[in-house]
Design an enzyme around this catalytic site. Structure first.
Site, PDB file in Angstrom:
ATOM      1  N   ASP A 113       0.854  -1.194   0.000  1.00 15.44           N
ATOM      2  CA  ASP A 113       0.000   0.000   0.000  1.00 15.44           C
ATOM      3  C   ASP A 113       0.888   1.242   0.000  1.00 15.44           C
ATOM      4  O   ASP A 113       1.773   1.385   0.848  1.00 15.44           O
ATOM      5  CB  ASP A 113      -0.901  -0.005   1.242  1.00 15.44           C
ATOM      6  CG  ASP A 113      -1.803   1.212   1.310  1.00 15.44           C
ATOM      7  OD1 ASP A 113      -2.238   1.688   0.242  1.00 15.44           O
ATOM      8  OD2 ASP A 113      -2.089   1.688   2.432  1.00 15.44           O
TER       9      ASP A 113
ATOM     10  N   HIS B 254      -7.090   7.032   7.344  1.00 14.60           N
ATOM     11  CA  HIS B 254      -7.240   6.600   5.953  1.00 14.60           C
ATOM     12  C   HIS B 254      -6.457   5.312   5.708  1.00 14.60           C
ATOM     13  O   HIS B 254      -6.996   4.308   5.202  1.00 14.60           O
ATOM     14  CB  HIS B 254      -6.763   7.713   5.020  1.00 14.60           C
ATOM     15  CG  HIS B 254      -7.001   7.474   3.571  1.00 14.60           C
ATOM     16  ND1 HIS B 254      -6.223   6.621   2.822  1.00 14.60           N
ATOM     17  CD2 HIS B 254      -7.912   7.990   2.714  1.00 14.60           C
ATOM     18  CE1 HIS B 254      -6.649   6.611   1.570  1.00 14.60           C
ATOM     19  NE2 HIS B 254      -7.682   7.435   1.472  1.00 14.60           N
TER      20      HIS B 254
ATOM     21  N   SER C 261     -10.813   5.598  -2.628  1.00 17.98           N
ATOM     22  CA  SER C 261      -9.839   5.073  -1.669  1.00 17.98           C
ATOM     23  C   SER C 261     -10.374   3.835  -0.972  1.00 17.98           C
ATOM     24  O   SER C 261      -9.601   2.979  -0.540  1.00 17.98           O
ATOM     25  CB  SER C 261      -9.512   6.126  -0.608  1.00 17.98           C
ATOM     26  OG  SER C 261      -8.767   7.180  -1.156  1.00 17.98           O
TER      27      SER C 261
END
Length: 533
Positions: free
Chosen positions: A60, A95, A289
């Site tokens: 990621d 996030h 996202s």
């Protein structure tokens, strides 16, 4: 009857599922794990070999994470570019924590379960207050990743569109495009958030004051393909619709024919960041996202299941083709323009994960199609140059010829004269490959050794007259009028097929001979041959 001691039903024995979500309390609310058309049906994949992501790896790329969250700690997430830089902006931390939860939440009686809970998990951090931080994080990941691994890009770009400045996929920036193109050229599957700008990517986009271009419109001459899988977002309700907002960024998904796949833009149950606890969760994560990790998790499951069943990994372009097969349409595909949502049950039941062909050309004698390492030798036995046309190339070079492992079949290329090139291929997949071709390039040794990919000049394309199975197959002859003054060129062959697309080399030069070597050694449908005998 008194002589009967006991009675029981005879039932089919099934193996224990590698994932047991019943005791993870939040999985009941993870609708994206459910069957199509609601979700991607991770639960069905979990019951099958590799369906938990065991043989896959995901990196990621973003800013911050709470890696010791109670539902992530056992995933043993490592950082590619330490030290981990903590941020004052906790939105970044929340996030990243949410993104990781969607893929990696551990099967541990707490919280939920990620789509690929046993996949290898790593992160590459976008450092704050660092020039080119996002680009640096991508290159840091590329440097540490291998063929078949998955890179998730959790960033978006600001670009001028027909409706004003809106968030767009990062590949609208030239350097980011080149970085993603390099990643996919090296066999890394890139999952790229499509952006939350709410605009049609088919329309012209301007970056940094440059003239507007339709670089994300597959049907326009301006289109440039990074090789990434670009993800859009939908409503969570069925039938899924394109998520639209009131016009502001982060309220609506981008859309267009560049969007390959979609998933939930809203209502995602996953892990969360809290300054007071490492046991926080949320049920409202979203945006592209949120949609992109779902697709990245599916990619990890696909890669893992192919590895478990066939013993090899598939390329980024194979993945892009495969991930939407049997996918779920939106309510109005022509209007929504979001592609398809992956459907793991459809892929599994359709045998798509058991049957893909995998065509390869050998770098050296003994090459079995798996990634290799070391310096390039340009000694492929499967690129053959001859000064005259061969009457029966299959009998002379193919299976049963006795020359299968002979790497000295080529004759010196005659400058200013017509030469004939033959390419040999094998297929280690479980189904015969159809419409197989080889694109052939030539370059001079002095340029290719300096990793100058822009010096590659096309020779042409040769086809294989029949399907390529698990035996050595020879292409038709490719006629080449070698230019005058060219002596001892190096030939490069890139194979492709209907279900095994040809690898796209970078648009620009390779950064160094390291990446050039990886391009040849990690892509089994790419090989080179020096023609001096």
């Amino acid at each position: 009857m008194p002589e009967v001691e006991s009675v029981e039903f005879i039932v089919e024995a099934i193996p224990a599922a590698p994932v047991f979500p019943i005791d993870d309390p939040r999985t009941v609310d993870q609708g994206y794990l459910n069957t199509a058309a609601l979700g991607v049906d991770s639960r069905y994949a979990w019951e099958r070999p590799g369906g938990d992501g065991e043989f896959a790896s995901v990196v990621d790329v973003e800013w911050d994470w709470l890696l010791d969250h109670e539902d992530l700690a056992a995933a043993n997430i490592s950082i590619i570019n330490p030290p981990l830089q903590r941020h004052s902006n906790t939105l970044y931390t929340d996030h990243g924590t949410a993104v990781m939860g969607e893929i990696f939440m551990v099967d541990n009686t707490k919280g939920g379960v990620g789509i690929a809970p046993k996949a290898r998990a790593r992160v590459s951090q976008v450092k704050e207050n660092v020039i080119d931080a996002g680009l640096n994080a991508i290159f840091a990941a590329i440097d540490k990743m291998e063929f078949g691994e998955i890179m998730l890009i959790e960033m978006q770009a600001s670009a001028d569109t027909t409706v004003g400045s809106r968030q767009s996929p990062i590949e609208v920036y030239e350097r980011d495009f080149q970085a993603l193109r390099l990643a996919t050229a090296l066999g890394i599957t890139v999952i790229e958030a499509g952006g939350n700008g709410g605009h049609d990517l088919d329309n012209p986009i301007s970056v940094n004051g440059l003239p507007p271009r339709r670089s994300l419109n597959r049907n326009h001459a301006d289109f440039r393909d990074s090789g990434a899988i670009v993800v859009g977002g939908s409503t969570k309700e069925v039938p899924h619709r394109r998520r639209e907002g009131t016009g502001g960024d982060n309220e609506a998904t981008n859309f267009g024919n560049r969007i390959d796949a979609y998933s939930w833009f809203e209502g995602i149950v996953t892990t969360a960041f809290s300054a007071q606890s490492n046991a926080a969760y949320q049920d409202g994560f979203g945006g592209t996202s949120g949609a992109s990790p779902i697709v990245a998790g599916v990619a990890a499951v696909i890669q893992s299941m192919v590895q478990a069943n066939l013993g090899f990994k598939i390329s980024p372009l194979q993945m892009r083709r495969l991930i939407i097969m049997s996918g779920t349409s939106t309510a109005n595909p022509a209007f929504d323009k979001l592609g398809l949502m992956p459907n793991l049950r459809g892929l599994i039941d359709g045998q798509y994960l058991h049957l893909p062909p995998d065509v390869y050309v050998r770098d050296v004698v003994g090459d079995d199609g798996n990634p290799r390492s070391g310096a390039i030798t340009y000694a492929s036995p499967d690129i053959i140059t001859r000064q005259t046309q061969v009457a029966n190339p299959t009998a002379q070079f193919g299976a049963g010829s006795g020359q299968e492992n002979n790497d000295a079949l080529s004759q010196t290329v005659l400058e200013g004269r017509e030469n004939f090139i033959y390419i040999r291929a094998r297929n280690r997949g479980s189904r015969t490959a159809q419409q197989v071709f080889a694109d052939v390039y030539w370059t001079e040794a002095s340029t290719v050794l300096n990793h100058n990919q822009e010096s590659w000049r096309p020779v042409g394309r040769t086809m294989f007259s029949s399907g390529v199975g698990n035996v050595l197959t020879v292409s038709n002859a490719l006629r080449w009028q070698a230019p005058a003054g060219v002596r001892d060129p190096i030939l490069i062959a890139i194979l492709g097929a209907e279900e095994d697309p040809a690898t796209m080399p970078p648009e620009a030069n390779f950064p160094s001979t390291v990446e050039l070597s990886r391009f040849f050694h990690q892509n089994n449908n790419v090989a080179g041959k020096g023609t001096r005998t």
